[in-house]
Design a protein around this motif. Structure first.
Motif, short mmCIF file in Angstrom:
data_model
loop_
_atom_site.label_atom_id
_atom_site.label_comp_id
_atom_site.label_asym_id
_atom_site.label_seq_id
_atom_site.Cartn_x
_atom_site.Cartn_y
_atom_site.Cartn_z
N ASP A 1 35.23 36.96 41.47
CA ASP A 1 34.38 37.46 40.39
C ASP A 1 34.84 36.89 39.04
OD1 ASP A 1 32.92 39.07 42.17
OD2 ASP A 1 34.31 40.75 41.91
N LEU B 1 32.58 40.82 32.13
CA LEU B 1 33.27 41.04 33.41
C LEU B 1 33.79 42.47 33.41
CD1 LEU B 1 34.31 39.60 36.00
CD2 LEU B 1 36.44 39.16 34.75
N ALA C 1 40.99 39.30 36.49
CA ALA C 1 40.43 40.35 37.34
C ALA C 1 41.20 41.64 37.17
CB ALA C 1 40.44 39.90 38.80
N CYS D 1 36.72 44.31 40.56
CA CYS D 1 36.65 42.89 40.24
C CYS D 1 37.68 42.12 41.06
CB CYS D 1 36.91 42.70 38.75
SG CYS D 1 36.78 41.00 38.19
#
Length: 261
Positions: free
Chosen positions: A126, A117, A210, A122
């Motif tokens: 996500d 990730l 995130a 982000c």
């Protein structure tokens, strides 16, 4: 900005405090102009020293993501640190309290990533798509810097006060449960001390994941598949001492119990 020599000296002090379970004076009392960037540089030197000594990095912790924790510490900016394999316990464990300093417990959710990730853009969606499963967790705080007057610089330098985590046995994919409404009822020796819900962490606990991916992107890094991400507490920290039994009920995500010896 601190010099590289100052950074190395402070990182060595923290490594020695970790080894001896001691506490050092506030960095900001000695270096009042130290910045957040300095703090992450100190943490990075300390981290690399730990890895060189044979420890294995298994994940990242995020801290100060809820109003409860911000009010408890007087610090309003989230931070992050690293977690090593020898700091992971399972529910039911007996944990030696004397290997930590200023020992407190926080109620959290942890996430294991199914795929990498990365930021810088982000989103919560996500992060949820990258998460393999969530698991309840207790974080053991371990502060090697004196608490009174501590700032975000002190906390970050001290690996965001991370000591250990205790994982529960119930795993849920993000599509199996409303993670924002996972409860936490924290007890010490049979007495309820703290309660909260996971939405207290930035509105949704995976928002912290995130946030961390976007923070890492500023340094050209990303979160990797298989990493454990501890998302931040949704209760205030609770002090524990030798002989205490700790229990946290996460409702549909089960119960974590541990004892401090």
């Amino acid at each position: 900005m601190l010099s590289s020599d100052d950074v190395a000296v402070i990182a060595a002090e923290l490594a020695e405090a970790d080894r001896t379970h001691g506490v050092i004076p506030r960095i900001t009392a000695r270096y009042p102009d130290a910045t957040v960037e300095d703090a992450y540089a100190i943490q990075g030197v300390w981290r690399d020293r730990m890895i060189a000594d044979g420890r294995t990095l298994v994940g990242r912790k995020i801290g100060l993501t809820s109003k409860a924790m911000q009010q408890a510490t007087g610090i309003t900016e989230p931070d992050y640190g690293v977690m090593f394999d020898d700091t992971v316990y399972q529910s039911g464990a007996e944990i030696p309290v004397d290997v930590f300093s200023n020992v407190r417990i926080e109620v959290e959710l942890a996430f294991v990533l199914a795929r990498p990730l990365e930021g810088p853009d982000c989103t919560l969606e996500d992060a949820l798509a990258a998460i393999e499963y969530a698991v309840p967790a207790l974080e053991v705080l371990n502060s090697h810097i004196e608490l009174e007057g501590r700032t975000i610089v002190d906390t970050i330098s001290d690996n965001a006060a991370y000591g250990a985590m205790v994982l529960g046995g119930v795993r849920k994919r993000p599509d199996e449960i409303d993670l924002a409404w996972v409860p936490g009822v924290l007890s010490r020796n049979g007495q309820i001390e703290e309660t909260g819900v996971a939405a207290g962490v930035l509105g949704h606990p995976a928002t912290g994941v995130a946030w961390l991916a976007n923070k890492f992107a500023q340094h050209g890094a990303r979160l990797e598949a298989g990493e454990i991400i501890l998302a931040g507490s949704f209760t205030r920290p609770m002090w524990v001492h030798a002989g205490d039994t700790v229990r946290c009920d996460y409702g549909p995500m089960g119960v974590i119990e541990c004892r401090f010896a």
